[in-house]
Design a protein around this motif. Structure first.
Motif, PDB file in Angstrom:
ATOM      1  N   PHE A  52     -42.088   7.132 -21.618  1.00  0.00           N
ATOM      2  CA  PHE A  52     -43.421   6.708 -21.196  1.00  0.00           C
ATOM      3  C   PHE A  52     -43.848   5.437 -21.915  1.00  0.00           C
ATOM      4  O   PHE A  52     -43.654   5.289 -23.124  1.00  0.00           O
ATOM      5  N   ILE A  53     -44.442   4.526 -21.152  1.00  0.00           N
ATOM      6  CA  ILE A  53     -45.200   3.420 -21.721  1.00  0.00           C
ATOM      7  C   ILE A  53     -46.658   3.723 -21.404  1.00  0.00           C
ATOM      8  O   ILE A  53     -47.062   3.747 -20.242  1.00  0.00           O
ATOM      9  N   TYR A  54     -47.452   3.990 -22.424  1.00  0.00           N
ATOM     10  CA  TYR A  54     -48.871   4.296 -22.230  1.00  0.00           C
ATOM     11  C   TYR A  54     -49.600   2.972 -22.063  1.00  0.00           C
ATOM     12  O   TYR A  54     -50.136   2.397 -23.018  1.00  0.00           O
TER      13      TYR A  54
ATOM     14  N   ASN B 279     -25.164  -4.983 -22.280  1.00  0.00           N
ATOM     15  CA  ASN B 279     -25.129  -3.521 -22.186  1.00  0.00           C
ATOM     16  C   ASN B 279     -26.001  -3.101 -21.006  1.00  0.00           C
ATOM     17  O   ASN B 279     -27.211  -2.942 -21.149  1.00  0.00           O
ATOM     18  N   TYR B 280     -25.381  -2.942 -19.845  1.00  0.00           N
ATOM     19  CA  TYR B 280     -26.145  -2.619 -18.655  1.00  0.00           C
ATOM     20  C   TYR B 280     -26.512  -1.135 -18.592  1.00  0.00           C
ATOM     21  O   TYR B 280     -27.228  -0.718 -17.688  1.00  0.00           O
ATOM     22  N   ASP B 281     -26.020  -0.349 -19.512  1.00  0.00           N
ATOM     23  CA  ASP B 281     -26.408   1.053 -19.612  1.00  0.00           C
ATOM     24  C   ASP B 281     -27.485   1.259 -20.677  1.00  0.00           C
ATOM     25  O   ASP B 281     -27.707   2.366 -21.157  1.00  0.00           O
ATOM     26  N   LEU B 282     -28.152   0.199 -21.032  1.00  0.00           N
ATOM     27  CA  LEU B 282     -29.169   0.240 -22.075  1.00  0.00           C
ATOM     28  C   LEU B 282     -30.254   1.260 -21.744  1.00  0.00           C
ATOM     29  O   LEU B 282     -30.743   1.322 -20.621  1.00  0.00           O
ATOM     30  N   LYS B 283     -30.633   2.049 -22.715  1.00  0.00           N
ATOM     31  CA  LYS B 283     -31.719   3.007 -22.560  1.00  0.00           C
ATOM     32  C   LYS B 283     -32.980   2.453 -23.208  1.00  0.00           C
ATOM     33  O   LYS B 283     -32.946   1.978 -24.341  1.00  0.00           O
ATOM     34  N   TYR B 284     -34.093   2.551 -22.483  1.00  0.00           N
ATOM     35  CA  TYR B 284     -35.350   2.045 -23.036  1.00  0.00           C
ATOM     36  C   TYR B 284     -35.677   2.736 -24.353  1.00  0.00           C
ATOM     37  O   TYR B 284     -36.137   2.097 -25.304  1.00  0.00           O
ATOM     38  N   ILE B 285     -35.399   4.036 -24.411  1.00  0.00           N
ATOM     39  CA  ILE B 285     -35.754   4.796 -25.603  1.00  0.00           C
ATOM     40  C   ILE B 285     -34.993   4.329 -26.839  1.00  0.00           C
ATOM     41  O   ILE B 285     -35.406   4.555 -27.978  1.00  0.00           O
ATOM     42  N   SER B 286     -33.853   3.646 -26.629  1.00  0.00           N
ATOM     43  CA  SER B 286     -33.031   3.197 -27.758  1.00  0.00           C
ATOM     44  C   SER B 286     -33.482   1.843 -28.315  1.00  0.00           C
ATOM     45  O   SER B 286     -32.956   1.389 -29.331  1.00  0.00           O
ATOM     46  N   LEU B 287     -34.451   1.201 -27.682  1.00  0.00           N
ATOM     47  CA  LEU B 287     -34.940  -0.077 -28.187  1.00  0.00           C
ATOM     48  C   LEU B 287     -35.624   0.102 -29.538  1.00  0.00           C
ATOM     49  O   LEU B 287     -36.209   1.153 -29.825  1.00  0.00           O
TER      50      LEU B 287
ATOM     51  N   THR C  50     -60.555  15.129 -12.267  1.00  0.00           N
ATOM     52  CA  THR C  50     -59.161  14.744 -12.034  1.00  0.00           C
ATOM     53  C   THR C  50     -58.704  13.783 -13.119  1.00  0.00           C
ATOM     54  O   THR C  50     -59.371  12.784 -13.399  1.00  0.00           O
ATOM     55  N   SER C  51     -57.555  14.075 -13.719  1.00  0.00           N
ATOM     56  CA  SER C  51     -57.010  13.192 -14.755  1.00  0.00           C
ATOM     57  C   SER C  51     -56.002  12.230 -14.153  1.00  0.00           C
ATOM     58  O   SER C  51     -55.205  12.607 -13.293  1.00  0.00           O
ATOM     59  N   SER C  52     -56.047  10.974 -14.592  1.00  0.00           N
ATOM     60  CA  SER C  52     -55.064   9.962 -14.195  1.00  0.00           C
ATOM     61  C   SER C  52     -54.434   9.398 -15.453  1.00  0.00           C
ATOM     62  O   SER C  52     -55.133   8.852 -16.317  1.00  0.00           O
ATOM     63  N   HIS C  53     -53.115   9.500 -15.560  1.00  0.00           N
ATOM     64  CA  HIS C  53     -52.432   9.223 -16.822  1.00  0.00           C
ATOM     65  C   HIS C  53     -52.321   7.738 -17.157  1.00  0.00           C
ATOM     66  O   HIS C  53     -52.259   7.360 -18.322  1.00  0.00           O
ATOM     67  N   ASN C  54     -52.203   6.879 -16.138  1.00  0.00           N
ATOM     68  CA  ASN C  54     -52.089   5.431 -16.359  1.00  0.00           C
ATOM     69  C   ASN C  54     -50.895   5.061 -17.242  1.00  0.00           C
ATOM     70  O   ASN C  54     -51.004   4.185 -18.109  1.00  0.00           O
ATOM     71  N   PHE C  55     -49.769   5.722 -17.035  1.00  0.00           N
ATOM     72  CA  PHE C  55     -48.579   5.328 -17.776  1.00  0.00           C
ATOM     73  C   PHE C  55     -47.514   4.760 -16.845  1.00  0.00           C
ATOM     74  O   PHE C  55     -47.610   4.853 -15.616  1.00  0.00           O
ATOM     75  N   ILE C  56     -46.504   4.161 -17.447  1.00  0.00           N
ATOM     76  CA  ILE C  56     -45.324   3.678 -16.733  1.00  0.00           C
ATOM     77  C   ILE C  56     -44.140   4.496 -17.241  1.00  0.00           C
ATOM     78  O   ILE C  56     -43.990   4.686 -18.450  1.00  0.00           O
ATOM     79  N   ILE C  57     -43.305   4.982 -16.323  1.00  0.00           N
ATOM     80  CA  ILE C  57     -42.146   5.787 -16.713  1.00  0.00           C
ATOM     81  C   ILE C  57     -40.887   4.946 -16.558  1.00  0.00           C
ATOM     82  O   ILE C  57     -40.642   4.382 -15.488  1.00  0.00           O
ATOM     83  N   VAL C  58     -40.116   4.857 -17.638  1.00  0.00           N
ATOM     84  CA  VAL C  58     -38.853   4.126 -17.622  1.00  0.00           C
ATOM     85  C   VAL C  58     -37.770   5.066 -18.144  1.00  0.00           C
ATOM     86  O   VAL C  58     -37.764   5.429 -19.320  1.00  0.00           O
ATOM     87  N   GLN C  59     -36.862   5.480 -17.274  1.00  0.00           N
ATOM     88  CA  GLN C  59     -35.776   6.399 -17.646  1.00  0.00           C
ATOM     89  C   GLN C  59     -36.296   7.646 -18.346  1.00  0.00           C
ATOM     90  O   GLN C  59     -35.705   8.159 -19.287  1.00  0.00           O
ATOM     91  N   GLY C  60     -37.414   8.145 -17.877  1.00  0.00           N
ATOM     92  CA  GLY C  60     -38.002   9.343 -18.460  1.00  0.00           C
ATOM     93  C   GLY C  60     -38.865   9.099 -19.679  1.00  0.00           C
ATOM     94  O   GLY C  60     -39.519  10.021 -20.168  1.00  0.00           O
TER      95      GLY C  60
END
Length: 475
Positions: free
Chosen positions: A320-322, A241-249, A308-318
């Protein structure tokens, strides 16, 4: 530019005078109708302590939908994320609202119940360039509140910096330079300088196993390729499934991804940068932050200090991975340059969407929310934690592994918005259902009330959901 009509409703409140007088201006937040397919038609909610009411301004109706649908290139009129900042023009009359990374802004007049939509090309008279995206978070000129600063990127990814009038009839270009498709997330006046969180949208990451440095899109692609392998491993006979959404894991699949990032690839978030621009000389200086994806600035004018705030997250298809705990850096503006003098990082504190600096009995503090609902109070003088409290839900405190909890569980009580009273006694924040007033000195919630109600004329606020990351005074 085009104009829409608004409908209004006033919800009366009974507010305690102990705190009512210390919220000196109305505070604005935003909702979207659940049936808004675009979505675009923001509902502006104005919490007015003086008049003890919430004024709702509704833009979602069939007539307005038809007007937007008739616009040329109407696909640009969508709120993909959230409204981010509102600037008051005339008290009790009108304001400007800026949205996260969009190609338009709103002018709202709540006396005559109209909303005008302006694109970058509407705002800037120079027709030799095609204007695109507009700043998410802007502030007024500290010396003349009839003006504000903003940035707009054009079709060639050039960043234009303007000093503009609130009436939108005067745009003076201060500077321009080559940038990215998305403009600086924040632009804020600071004495003789402008502060810009210039690379908020474009973090970089180090793969410890190979020494490679990746941008966010490349890292997201790597994550998704691994996600496909993980899904295929659990379903070996199915087609990829190459249209896999991270949020659906599933929760288990997300945990496996995160462990790969930590243990196999040894991903490290590299420091971000903020930009200091001298308004007179146009000199630009960049400064590293202690964390990645720096975003918002809070300024203490008493001490010339910038937080100054720095979020330190990774964004995958909108999504967030904190990935690492967020950081708040403390800079001092000294002789036209910034000097890092302190930082705050807490092992179970992630994201820090908004933060505020306030004074209480002569002492300075910072308040913020960690994912999903942890109110944190920091001593601004030494950047150490004073205390924290989980609001209405202790799931984070009870989690065996808070890091995995914030990355795999969907909280029903996420709170990210925050504002403080003028005297530092009270902190206001908003959840998906309630507005809270928190007594800082007593360390307890002193008021909680719902902003959802069933209205007359077939207007039902249960049809609306919060679309707010940041709140502010309309001033």
């Amino acid at each position: 530019m085009f104009e829409l009509k608004l409908k209004s409703y006033r919800k009366k409140l009974t507010l305690n005078q102990d705190y009512r007088n210390f919220f000196h201006k109305p505070i604005i937040f935003y909702l979207i109708n659940k049936d808004d397919a675009r979505p675009f038609f923001v509902t502006f909610a104005i919490l007015d302590f003086n008049n003890q009411e919430i004024l709702y301004l509704f833009s979602y109706d069939s007539e307005n939908i038809n007007i937007v649908n008739s616009q040329k290139e109407n696909e640009k009129f969508i709120v993909e994320k959230t409204p981010h900042m509102t600037l008051g023009i005339h008290d009790g009359v009108d304001f400007l609202t800026f949205l996260d990374e969009e190609q338009y802004i709103f002018y709202v007049n709540y006396k005559d119940l109209t909303m005008k939509v302006y694109t970058g090309d509407d705002l800037v008279q120079d027709k030799s360039v095609q204007m695109k995206r507009i700043s998410s978070t802007v502030y007024k000129d500290a010396e003349d509140s009839n003006y504000f600063y903003l940035t707009i990127t054009d079709s060639s990814n050039c960043v234009h910096i303007y000093r503009a009038s609130l009436t939108l009839d005067e745009f003076n270009e201060i500077d321009k330079f080559q940038g990215y498709e998305v403009p600086p997330h924040v632009i804020r006046d600071c004495k003789d300088h402008l502060l810009l969180s210039h690379v908020f949208k474009y973090p970089t990451f180090l793969l410890g196993d190979s020494g490679k440095v990746l941008d966010q899109n490349t890292l997201a692609g790597m994550i998704l390729r691994n996600a496909i392998k993980i899904v295929m491993k659990s379903q070996p006979e199915s087609k990829p499934n190459y249209d896999l959404k991270y949020i659906s894991l599933t929760k288990e699949q997300k945990v496996e991804i995160i462990k790969l990032l930590k243990d196999k690839y040894k991903v490290k978030i590299l420091p971000g940068e903020i930009l200091l621009l001298n308004k007179q000389t146009k000199e630009k200086q960049t400064y590293e932050t202690s964390g990645g994806t720096p975003a918002h600035f809070e300024i203490d004018p008493v001490t010339n200090t910038i937080y100054t705030s720095s979020h330190n997250f990774i964004i995958v298809q909108g999504a967030f991975i904190y990935y690492e705990p967020a950081v708040i850096d403390k800079f001092k503006l000294i002789d036209n340059h910034l000097e890092l003098v302190g930082s705050f990082q807490y092992e179970d504190g992630y994201r820090y969407t908004s933060h505020r600096v306030f004074y209480h009995k002569g002492n300075s503090y910072i308040c913020t929310f960690a994912q999903p609902n942890r109110l944190m109070i920091i001593d601004a003088s030494n950047m150490e934690l004073v205390f924290y409290e989980d609001i209405d839900d202790n799931s984070l405190s009870e989690a065996e592994d808070p890091f995995l909890y914030v990355n795999t569980e969907k909280s029903s009580n996420e709170i990210v918005t925050i504002e403080t009273s003028a005297n530092g006694e009270y902190i206001l924040f908003i959840s998906l259902q309630y507005i809270y007033i928190y007594d800082f000195e007593k360390r307890k919630i002193c008021e909680r009330f719902s902003y959802h109600s069933v209205f007359s004329d077939n207007m039902d606020l249960s049809d609306y959901q919060l679309r707010t990351l940041h709140i502010n005074y309309i001033e």
